[in-house]
Design a protein around this motif. Structure first.
Motif, PDB file in Angstrom:
ATOM      1  N   MET A   1       0.837  -1.179   0.000  1.00 33.46           N
ATOM      2  CA  MET A   1       0.000   0.000   0.000  1.00 33.46           C
ATOM      3  C   MET A   1       0.884   1.245   0.000  1.00 33.46           C
ATOM      4  SD  MET A   1      -2.959   1.005   2.678  1.00 33.46           S
ATOM      5  CE  MET A   1      -4.312   0.475   1.693  1.00 33.46           C
ATOM      6  N   ALA A   2       0.576   2.168  -0.866  1.00 32.92           N
ATOM      7  CA  ALA A   2       1.373   3.388  -0.990  1.00 32.92           C
ATOM      8  C   ALA A   2       1.084   4.332   0.166  1.00 32.92           C
ATOM      9  CB  ALA A   2       1.051   4.068  -2.308  1.00 32.92           C
ATOM     10  N   LEU A   3       2.073   5.133   0.479  1.00 37.54           N
ATOM     11  CA  LEU A   3       1.907   6.138   1.523  1.00 37.54           C
ATOM     12  C   LEU A   3       1.002   7.257   1.017  1.00 37.54           C
ATOM     13  CD1 LEU A   3       5.608   6.418   2.668  1.00 37.54           C
ATOM     14  CD2 LEU A   3       3.744   5.425   3.966  1.00 37.54           C
ATOM     15  N   PRO A   4       0.200   7.869   1.897  1.00 31.82           N
ATOM     16  CA  PRO A   4      -0.617   9.009   1.468  1.00 31.82           C
ATOM     17  C   PRO A   4       0.277  10.141   0.950  1.00 31.82           C
ATOM     18  CG  PRO A   4      -1.277   8.243   3.652  1.00 31.82           C
ATOM     19  CD  PRO A   4      -0.036   7.503   3.278  1.00 31.82           C
ATOM     20  N   LYS A   5      -0.239  10.944   0.019  1.00 27.12           N
ATOM     21  CA  LYS A   5       0.553  11.998  -0.609  1.00 27.12           C
ATOM     22  C   LYS A   5       1.142  12.978   0.398  1.00 27.12           C
ATOM     23  CE  LYS A   5      -0.215  12.869  -5.380  1.00 27.12           C
ATOM     24  NZ  LYS A   5      -0.879  13.579  -6.430  1.00 27.12           N
ATOM     25  N   GLN A   6       0.414  13.293   1.451  1.00 27.09           N
ATOM     26  CA  GLN A   6       0.906  14.263   2.440  1.00 27.09           C
ATOM     27  C   GLN A   6       2.099  13.731   3.217  1.00 27.09           C
ATOM     28  OE1 GLN A   6      -2.849  13.974   3.888  1.00 27.09           O
ATOM     29  NE2 GLN A   6      -2.407  12.935   5.803  1.00 27.09           N
ATOM     30  N   HIS A   7       2.350  12.421   3.151  1.00 24.99           N
ATOM     31  CA  HIS A   7       3.459  11.800   3.877  1.00 24.99           C
ATOM     32  C   HIS A   7       4.633  11.440   2.968  1.00 24.99           C
ATOM     33  CE1 HIS A   7       1.475  11.527   7.733  1.00 24.99           C
ATOM     34  NE2 HIS A   7       0.387  11.100   7.118  1.00 24.99           N
ATOM     35  N   ARG A   8       4.668  11.959   1.745  1.00 23.67           N
ATOM     36  CA  ARG A   8       5.750  11.620   0.816  1.00 23.67           C
ATOM     37  C   ARG A   8       6.657  12.814   0.556  1.00 23.67           C
ATOM     38  NH1 ARG A   8       2.319   9.305  -4.114  1.00 23.67           N
ATOM     39  NH2 ARG A   8       0.762   8.280  -2.859  1.00 23.67           N
ATOM     40  N   LEU A   9       7.946  12.547   0.476  1.00 19.25           N
ATOM     41  CA  LEU A   9       8.894  13.528  -0.050  1.00 19.25           C
ATOM     42  C   LEU A   9       8.853  13.381  -1.562  1.00 19.25           C
ATOM     43  CD1 LEU A   9      12.024  13.140   2.253  1.00 19.25           C
ATOM     44  CD2 LEU A   9      10.374  14.995   2.258  1.00 19.25           C
ATOM     45  N   ARG A  10       8.675  14.491  -2.283  1.00 24.20           N
ATOM     46  CA  ARG A  10       8.491  14.370  -3.721  1.00 24.20           C
ATOM     47  C   ARG A  10       9.526  15.108  -4.551  1.00 24.20           C
ATOM     48  NH1 ARG A  10       2.300  15.037  -2.735  1.00 24.20           N
ATOM     49  NH2 ARG A  10       3.064  16.987  -1.964  1.00 24.20           N
ATOM     50  N   HIS A  11      10.181  16.092  -3.982  1.00 25.99           N
ATOM     51  CA  HIS A  11      11.054  16.951  -4.775  1.00 25.99           C
ATOM     52  C   HIS A  11      12.526  16.706  -4.468  1.00 25.99           C
ATOM     53  CE1 HIS A  11       7.458  19.041  -6.000  1.00 25.99           C
ATOM     54  NE2 HIS A  11       7.124  19.195  -4.731  1.00 25.99           N
ATOM     55  N   HIS A  12      13.348  16.928  -5.475  1.00 24.01           N
ATOM     56  CA  HIS A  12      14.791  16.732  -5.342  1.00 24.01           C
ATOM     57  C   HIS A  12      15.367  17.612  -4.235  1.00 24.01           C
ATOM     58  CE1 HIS A  12      18.945  16.082  -6.380  1.00 24.01           C
ATOM     59  NE2 HIS A  12      19.105  17.397  -6.478  1.00 24.01           N
ATOM     60  N   LYS A  13      14.866  18.828  -4.093  1.00 29.92           N
ATOM     61  CA  LYS A  13      15.372  19.742  -3.058  1.00 29.92           C
ATOM     62  C   LYS A  13      15.123  19.192  -1.649  1.00 29.92           C
ATOM     63  CE  LYS A  13      15.090  24.035  -5.625  1.00 29.92           C
ATOM     64  NZ  LYS A  13      14.515  25.377  -5.705  1.00 29.92           N
ATOM     65  N   GLU A  14      13.997  18.525  -1.464  1.00 29.84           N
ATOM     66  CA  GLU A  14      13.694  17.935  -0.155  1.00 29.84           C
ATOM     67  C   GLU A  14      14.647  16.789   0.154  1.00 29.84           C
ATOM     68  OE1 GLU A  14       8.922  18.940  -0.391  1.00 29.84           O
ATOM     69  OE2 GLU A  14       9.628  16.944  -0.906  1.00 29.84           O
ATOM     70  N   ALA A  16      17.616  16.381  -1.127  1.00 28.31           N
ATOM     71  CA  ALA A  16      18.952  16.959  -0.970  1.00 28.31           C
ATOM     72  C   ALA A  16      19.128  17.568   0.425  1.00 28.31           C
ATOM     73  CB  ALA A  16      19.195  18.015  -2.043  1.00 28.31           C
ATOM     74  N   ALA A  17      18.102  18.217   0.948  1.00 32.62           N
ATOM     75  CA  ALA A  17      18.177  18.805   2.291  1.00 32.62           C
ATOM     76  C   ALA A  17      18.352  17.716   3.350  1.00 32.62           C
ATOM     77  CB  ALA A  17      16.921  19.624   2.578  1.00 32.62           C
ATOM     78  N   VAL A  18      17.627  16.612   3.195  1.00 31.68           N
ATOM     79  CA  VAL A  18      17.745  15.513   4.159  1.00 31.68           C
ATOM     80  C   VAL A  18      19.138  14.895   4.081  1.00 31.68           C
ATOM     81  CG1 VAL A  18      16.858  13.248   4.830  1.00 31.68           C
ATOM     82  CG2 VAL A  18      15.275  15.031   4.149  1.00 31.68           C
ATOM     83  N   TYR A  19      19.641  14.677   2.865  1.00 35.17           N
ATOM     84  CA  TYR A  19      20.976  14.096   2.715  1.00 35.17           C
ATOM     85  C   TYR A  19      22.057  15.024   3.268  1.00 35.17           C
ATOM     86  CZ  TYR A  19      19.544  10.115  -0.127  1.00 35.17           C
ATOM     87  OH  TYR A  19      18.993   8.948  -0.559  1.00 35.17           O
ATOM     88  N   ARG A  20      21.863  16.323   3.116  1.00 37.35           N
ATOM     89  CA  ARG A  20      22.897  17.268   3.544  1.00 37.35           C
ATOM     90  C   ARG A  20      22.891  17.518   5.048  1.00 37.35           C
ATOM     91  NH1 ARG A  20      24.452  22.997   0.763  1.00 37.35           N
ATOM     92  NH2 ARG A  20      26.268  23.330   2.068  1.00 37.35           N
ATOM     93  N   TYR A  21      21.721  17.692   5.632  1.00 36.79           N
ATOM     94  CA  TYR A  21      21.635  18.109   7.034  1.00 36.79           C
ATOM     95  C   TYR A  21      21.102  17.045   7.979  1.00 36.79           C
ATOM     96  CZ  TYR A  21      22.085  22.651   4.788  1.00 36.79           C
ATOM     97  OH  TYR A  21      22.516  23.711   4.042  1.00 36.79           O
ATOM     98  N   GLY A  22      20.606  15.933   7.466  1.00 43.31           N
ATOM     99  CA  GLY A  22      19.942  14.941   8.304  1.00 43.31           C
ATOM    100  C   GLY A  22      20.895  14.078   9.115  1.00 43.31           C
ATOM    101  N   ASP A  23      20.362  13.527  10.208  1.00 46.58           N
ATOM    102  CA  ASP A  23      21.099  12.576  11.044  1.00 46.58           C
ATOM    103  C   ASP A  23      21.052  11.207  10.386  1.00 46.58           C
ATOM    104  OD1 ASP A  23      21.491  14.585  12.922  1.00 46.58           O
ATOM    105  OD2 ASP A  23      19.628  14.086  13.967  1.00 46.58           O
ATOM    106  N   ARG A  24      22.115  10.411  10.598  1.00 45.96           N
ATOM    107  CA  ARG A  24      22.217   9.084   9.973  1.00 45.96           C
ATOM    108  C   ARG A  24      21.959   7.975  10.963  1.00 45.96           C
ATOM    109  NH1 ARG A  24      27.949   9.398   6.821  1.00 45.96           N
ATOM    110  NH2 ARG A  24      27.620  11.447   5.941  1.00 45.96           N
ATOM    111  N   CYS A  25      21.452   6.891  10.402  1.00 41.11           N
ATOM    112  CA  CYS A  25      21.267   5.662  11.167  1.00 41.11           C
ATOM    113  C   CYS A  25      21.288   4.519  10.148  1.00 41.11           C
ATOM    114  CB  CYS A  25      19.935   5.714  11.895  1.00 41.11           C
ATOM    115  SG  CYS A  25      19.693   4.366  13.015  1.00 41.11           S
ATOM    116  N   ALA A  26      21.874   3.392  10.522  1.00 39.72           N
ATOM    117  CA  ALA A  26      21.990   2.293   9.561  1.00 39.72           C
ATOM    118  C   ALA A  26      21.709   0.955  10.226  1.00 39.72           C
ATOM    119  CB  ALA A  26      23.383   2.278   8.945  1.00 39.72           C
TER     120      ALA A  26
END
Length: 120
Positions: A1-14, A16-26
């Motif tokens: 089942m797909a996530l609702p639209k309001q819960h999706r990241l859709r744009h490259h800028k979003e 990129a912001a997560v990759y640049r400033y976000g915390d990591r966990c693996a």
């Protein structure tokens, strides 16, 4: 089942912001980056937004990549009510995830979300 639209990241800028400033966990099969609420454009009261990134390094076959994406999306859909508001999250799939099952994805996602303190 797909996530609702309001819960999706859709744009490259979003993403990129997560990759640049976000915390990591693996974990063994997945890695996650999370951008805290209030950082850049993510407001505290907005819904948590999620994105799934899967490379051709995981599998050259689109059928396999799409199956993995659907399994991860279904696991996230199940965890969605427990997530805190305002987070931006990107889940990246590692190459060894091809042999992973839905239950394993669910456990790993839950562990990573607890480490990032996203789950209430």
């Amino acid at each position: 089942m797909a996530l609702p639209k309001q819960h999706r990241l859709r744009h490259h800028k979003e993403f990129a912001a997560v990759y640049r400033y976000g915390d990591r966990c693996a974990s063994t099969h997945l890695s996650m980056r999370g951008l805290k609420p209030g950082f850049i454009n993510a407001s505290v009261n907005s819904p948590t937004r999620l994105g799934i990134s899967i490379s051709q390094k995981v599998s050259k076959r689109a059928v396999v990549r799409n199956r993995l994406k659907r399994q991860i999306s279904a696991a996230l859909y199940q965890l969605l009510p427990r997530l805190s508001q305002g987070w931006w999250l990107v889940i990246s799939v590692r190459a060894n995830a091809v042999e992973c099952e839905y239950g394993q994805f669910l456990r790993e996602l839950e562990d990573m979300l607890e480490k990032l303190e996203v789950i209430r």
